[in-house]
Design a protein around this motif. Structure first.
Motif, PDB file in Angstrom:
ATOM      1  N   ALA A  73       0.812  -1.147   0.003  1.00  0.00           N
ATOM      2  CA  ALA A  73       0.057   0.022  -0.013  1.00  0.00           C
ATOM      3  C   ALA A  73       0.888   1.438  -0.050  1.00  0.00           C
ATOM      4  CB  ALA A  73      -0.881  -0.186   1.234  1.00  0.00           C
ATOM      5  N   ARG A  74       1.930   1.337   0.906  1.00  0.00           N
ATOM      6  CA  ARG A  74       2.804   2.553   0.898  1.00  0.00           C
ATOM      7  C   ARG A  74       3.499   2.769  -0.271  1.00  0.00           C
ATOM      8  NH1 ARG A  74       4.782   1.912   7.262  1.00  0.00           N
ATOM      9  NH2 ARG A  74       6.165   3.521   6.365  1.00  0.00           N
ATOM     10  N   LEU A  75       4.120   1.731  -0.986  1.00  0.00           N
ATOM     11  CA  LEU A  75       5.157   1.888  -1.793  1.00  0.00           C
ATOM     12  C   LEU A  75       4.223   1.974  -3.106  1.00  0.00           C
ATOM     13  CD1 LEU A  75       7.959  -0.682  -1.499  1.00  0.00           C
ATOM     14  CD2 LEU A  75       7.670   1.731  -0.350  1.00  0.00           C
ATOM     15  N   HIS A  76       2.986   1.598  -3.322  1.00  0.00           N
ATOM     16  CA  HIS A  76       2.173   1.793  -4.279  1.00  0.00           C
ATOM     17  C   HIS A  76       1.729   3.393  -4.494  1.00  0.00           C
ATOM     18  CE1 HIS A  76       2.398  -1.491  -7.090  1.00  0.00           C
ATOM     19  NE2 HIS A  76       2.059  -2.342  -5.969  1.00  0.00           N
ATOM     20  N   GLY A  77       1.442   3.763  -3.181  1.00  0.00           N
ATOM     21  CA  GLY A  77       0.883   5.029  -2.949  1.00  0.00           C
ATOM     22  C   GLY A  77       1.995   6.203  -3.448  1.00  0.00           C
ATOM     23  N   VAL A  78       3.264   5.978  -3.002  1.00  0.00           N
ATOM     24  CA  VAL A  78       4.350   6.808  -3.372  1.00  0.00           C
ATOM     25  C   VAL A  78       4.561   6.925  -4.960  1.00  0.00           C
ATOM     26  CG1 VAL A  78       6.776   7.373  -3.286  1.00  0.00           C
ATOM     27  CG2 VAL A  78       5.464   6.695  -1.400  1.00  0.00           C
ATOM     28  N   LEU A  79       4.699   5.515  -5.479  1.00  0.00           N
ATOM     29  CA  LEU A  79       4.743   5.290  -7.097  1.00  0.00           C
ATOM     30  C   LEU A  79       3.836   6.057  -7.800  1.00  0.00           C
ATOM     31  CD1 LEU A  79       6.132   1.747  -7.268  1.00  0.00           C
ATOM     32  CD2 LEU A  79       7.508   3.817  -7.867  1.00  0.00           C
ATOM     33  N   SER A  80       2.368   6.010  -7.224  1.00  0.00           N
ATOM     34  CA  SER A  80       1.182   6.226  -8.196  1.00  0.00           C
ATOM     35  C   SER A  80       1.341   7.833  -8.275  1.00  0.00           C
ATOM     36  CB  SER A  80      -0.151   5.700  -7.519  1.00  0.00           C
ATOM     37  OG  SER A  80      -0.157   4.331  -7.723  1.00  0.00           O
ATOM     38  N   LEU A  81       1.600   8.546  -6.868  1.00  0.00           N
ATOM     39  CA  LEU A  81       1.673   9.938  -7.096  1.00  0.00           C
ATOM     40  C   LEU A  81       2.748  10.317  -8.040  1.00  0.00           C
ATOM     41  CD1 LEU A  81       0.851  10.555  -3.421  1.00  0.00           C
ATOM     42  CD2 LEU A  81      -0.544  11.160  -5.158  1.00  0.00           C
ATOM     43  N   GLU A  82       4.033   9.803  -7.830  1.00  0.00           N
ATOM     44  CA  GLU A  82       5.274  10.100  -8.523  1.00  0.00           C
ATOM     45  C   GLU A  82       4.984  10.155 -10.082  1.00  0.00           C
ATOM     46  OE1 GLU A  82       9.863   9.085  -9.086  1.00  0.00           O
ATOM     47  OE2 GLU A  82       8.799   7.879  -7.907  1.00  0.00           O
ATOM     48  N   LEU A  83       4.430   8.945 -10.555  1.00  0.00           N
ATOM     49  CA  LEU A  83       4.339   8.571 -11.703  1.00  0.00           C
ATOM     50  C   LEU A  83       3.152   9.666 -12.359  1.00  0.00           C
ATOM     51  CD1 LEU A  83       4.682   4.754 -11.953  1.00  0.00           C
ATOM     52  CD2 LEU A  83       6.343   6.460 -12.649  1.00  0.00           C
ATOM     53  N   ALA A  84       2.150   9.824 -11.498  1.00  0.00           N
ATOM     54  CA  ALA A  84       1.010  10.841 -12.126  1.00  0.00           C
ATOM     55  C   ALA A  84       1.586  12.160 -12.150  1.00  0.00           C
ATOM     56  CB  ALA A  84      -0.139  10.500 -11.320  1.00  0.00           C
ATOM     57  N   GLY A  85       2.541  12.493 -11.682  1.00  0.00           N
ATOM     58  CA  GLY A  85       3.123  14.020 -11.681  1.00  0.00           C
ATOM     59  C   GLY A  85       2.580  14.688 -10.623  1.00  0.00           C
ATOM     60  N   HIS A  86       2.040  13.970  -9.406  1.00  0.00           N
ATOM     61  CA  HIS A  86       1.673  14.958  -8.332  1.00  0.00           C
ATOM     62  C   HIS A  86       2.716  15.622  -7.494  1.00  0.00           C
ATOM     63  CE1 HIS A  86      -2.501  14.148  -9.146  1.00  0.00           C
ATOM     64  NE2 HIS A  86      -2.348  12.744  -9.200  1.00  0.00           N
ATOM     65  N   PHE A  87       3.979  15.247  -7.627  1.00  0.00           N
ATOM     66  CA  PHE A  87       4.988  15.661  -6.931  1.00  0.00           C
ATOM     67  C   PHE A  87       5.809  16.905  -7.570  1.00  0.00           C
ATOM     68  CE2 PHE A  87       5.673  11.229  -4.801  1.00  0.00           C
ATOM     69  CZ  PHE A  87       4.708  11.695  -3.932  1.00  0.00           C
ATOM     70  N   THR A  88       5.252  16.979  -9.017  1.00  0.00           N
ATOM     71  CA  THR A  88       6.001  18.035  -9.704  1.00  0.00           C
ATOM     72  C   THR A  88       5.621  19.451  -9.072  1.00  0.00           C
ATOM     73  OG1 THR A  88       5.578  16.487 -11.655  1.00  0.00           O
ATOM     74  CG2 THR A  88       6.024  19.019 -11.967  1.00  0.00           C
ATOM     75  N   GLY A  89       6.913  20.028  -9.102  1.00  0.00           N
ATOM     76  CA  GLY A  89       6.907  21.517  -8.335  1.00  0.00           C
ATOM     77  C   GLY A  89       6.706  21.571  -6.917  1.00  0.00           C
ATOM     78  N   MET A  90       6.918  20.380  -6.156  1.00  0.00           N
ATOM     79  CA  MET A  90       6.927  20.338  -4.874  1.00  0.00           C
ATOM     80  C   MET A  90       8.407  20.641  -4.321  1.00  0.00           C
ATOM     81  SD  MET A  90       3.950  17.556  -3.820  1.00  0.00           S
ATOM     82  CE  MET A  90       3.777  17.949  -1.905  1.00  0.00           C
ATOM     83  N   GLY A  91       9.360  20.327  -5.034  1.00  0.00           N
ATOM     84  CA  GLY A  91      10.665  20.792  -4.715  1.00  0.00           C
ATOM     85  C   GLY A  91      11.244  19.781  -3.875  1.00  0.00           C
ATOM     86  N   PHE A  92      11.024  18.459  -3.921  1.00  0.00           N
ATOM     87  CA  PHE A  92      11.900  17.251  -3.354  1.00  0.00           C
ATOM     88  C   PHE A  92      11.815  16.161  -4.381  1.00  0.00           C
ATOM     89  CE2 PHE A  92       7.299  16.500  -2.190  1.00  0.00           C
ATOM     90  CZ  PHE A  92       7.363  15.032  -2.514  1.00  0.00           C
ATOM     91  N   ASP A  93      12.845  15.213  -4.201  1.00  0.00           N
ATOM     92  CA  ASP A  93      13.161  14.098  -4.686  1.00  0.00           C
ATOM     93  C   ASP A  93      12.235  13.017  -4.288  1.00  0.00           C
ATOM     94  OD1 ASP A  93      14.137  12.164  -6.472  1.00  0.00           O
ATOM     95  OD2 ASP A  93      16.255  12.341  -5.749  1.00  0.00           O
ATOM     96  N   PRO A  94      11.371  12.823  -5.258  1.00  0.00           N
ATOM     97  CA  PRO A  94      10.430  11.390  -4.974  1.00  0.00           C
ATOM     98  C   PRO A  94      11.321  10.136  -4.533  1.00  0.00           C
ATOM     99  CG  PRO A  94       9.473  12.620  -6.845  1.00  0.00           C
ATOM    100  CD  PRO A  94      10.817  13.220  -6.635  1.00  0.00           C
ATOM    101  N   ALA A  95      12.319   9.804  -5.154  1.00  0.00           N
ATOM    102  CA  ALA A  95      13.094   8.985  -4.792  1.00  0.00           C
ATOM    103  C   ALA A  95      13.556   8.593  -3.467  1.00  0.00           C
ATOM    104  CB  ALA A  95      14.376   8.858  -6.043  1.00  0.00           C
ATOM    105  N   VAL A  96      13.850  10.047  -2.937  1.00  0.00           N
ATOM    106  CA  VAL A  96      14.419   9.988  -1.423  1.00  0.00           C
ATOM    107  C   VAL A  96      13.129   9.467  -0.669  1.00  0.00           C
ATOM    108  CG1 VAL A  96      15.090  11.521   0.262  1.00  0.00           C
ATOM    109  CG2 VAL A  96      16.122  11.849  -1.764  1.00  0.00           C
ATOM    110  N   LEU A  97      12.070  10.109  -1.002  1.00  0.00           N
ATOM    111  CA  LEU A  97      10.656   9.779  -0.145  1.00  0.00           C
ATOM    112  C   LEU A  97      10.546   8.229  -0.458  1.00  0.00           C
ATOM    113  CD1 LEU A  97       7.999  10.164   1.107  1.00  0.00           C
ATOM    114  CD2 LEU A  97       6.802  10.833  -0.957  1.00  0.00           C
ATOM    115  N   TYR A  98      10.534   7.746  -1.282  1.00  0.00           N
ATOM    116  CA  TYR A  98      10.427   6.238  -1.752  1.00  0.00           C
ATOM    117  C   TYR A  98      11.615   5.412  -0.888  1.00  0.00           C
ATOM    118  CZ  TYR A  98       9.578   1.864  -4.242  1.00  0.00           C
ATOM    119  OH  TYR A  98       9.278   0.630  -4.607  1.00  0.00           O
ATOM    120  N   ASP A  99      12.603   5.883  -0.763  1.00  0.00           N
ATOM    121  CA  ASP A  99      13.510   5.271  -0.057  1.00  0.00           C
ATOM    122  C   ASP A  99      13.383   5.131   1.538  1.00  0.00           C
ATOM    123  OD1 ASP A  99      16.449   3.602  -0.375  1.00  0.00           O
ATOM    124  OD2 ASP A  99      16.817   5.158   0.677  1.00  0.00           O
TER     125      ASP A  99
END
Length: 225
Positions: free
Chosen positions: A188-214
């Motif tokens: 649930a948690r990893l798919h949540g991060v991946l889905s938001l990242e791949l859908a572009g919802h982190f764009t413009g937020m100023g952080f690296d989604p890879a760091v959040l996922y890790d």
């Protein structure tokens, strides 16, 4: 005449045409999602008539099934290879992210909004179960700092107690409730991060989604169920 690969020229040609049809289907999915996929449009793109294309795929559902089968199969292969190399929960999480980033449309076809009216056949469901089985096998306690579950009034973890009675999704896997909890949290948690990242919802937020996922993966990998 049969070639070295065991296929006749007719069979090889059929396989090539089916592969080309799937390539065009992926292009349509990338442009407008699975609901926008049209066999007639694919046929026109390939210079074929609609009835001619239906000699290769009996209908839209059969083509979607083939695409979903390929997608699940590729993730199962990635998990299988990771597990064979001794990967733990963290290793599977890394394999999941690499697979998702390699082809976002493939990811969304199987983990995005369900295709309206579509029901997966048994063999596709079996591949999905294999993926979950590999995850459950790896969902064992890890050493290190813990991010343990909250306890209920009676000292039991509410989610573990619930999963002990609702484990159909584990398809008969012998994992105990703690491992079920860990695997489900991972999914649930990893798919949540991946889905938001791949859908572009982190764009413009100023952080690296890879760091959040890790970071999420690290907490899951060091949590003791």
């Amino acid at each position: 005449m049969v070639a070295k690969d065991g296929q006749t020229p007719r069979e090889r040609y059929r396989a090539q045409v089916r592969a080309e049809i799937k390539e065009h289907a992926w292009e349509q999915i990338a442009a407008s999602g699975a609901p926008g996929m049209s066999l007639n449009a694919i046929a026109k793109r390939m210079g074929m008539s609609g009835p001619a294309l239906y000699r290769y795929f009996a209908g839209r559902d059969e083509l979607i099934t083939e695409l979903i089968r390929d997608a699940y199969g590729s993730l199962a292969d990635a998990f299988r290879a990771a597990a064979a190399s001794g990967a733990d929960l963290r290793g599977l999480g890394s394999a999941l992210r690499a697979w998702a980033l390699a082809d976002p449309q493939r990811y969304f076809l199987v983990y995005g909004t369900p295709v309206p009216g579509y029901h997966a056949p048994d063999d596709v469901t079996a591949i999905a179960r294999e993926i979950m089985t590999t995850l459950l096998d790896a969902a064992r306690p890890a050493e290190g700092p813990t991010d343990g579950p909250a306890e209920g009034p009676d000292g039991a973890d509410p989610l573990e107690s619930h999963l002990a009675q609702h484990r159909q999704w584990a398809a008969g896997h012998p994992a105990d409730p703690a491992a079920l909890r860990r695997a489900l949290s991972f999914w649930a948690r990893l798919h949540g991060v991946l889905s938001l990242e791949l859908a572009g919802h982190f764009t413009g937020m100023g952080f690296d989604p890879a760091v959040l996922y890790d970071a999420e993966l690290d907490r899951l990998a060091h949590a003791v169920p």
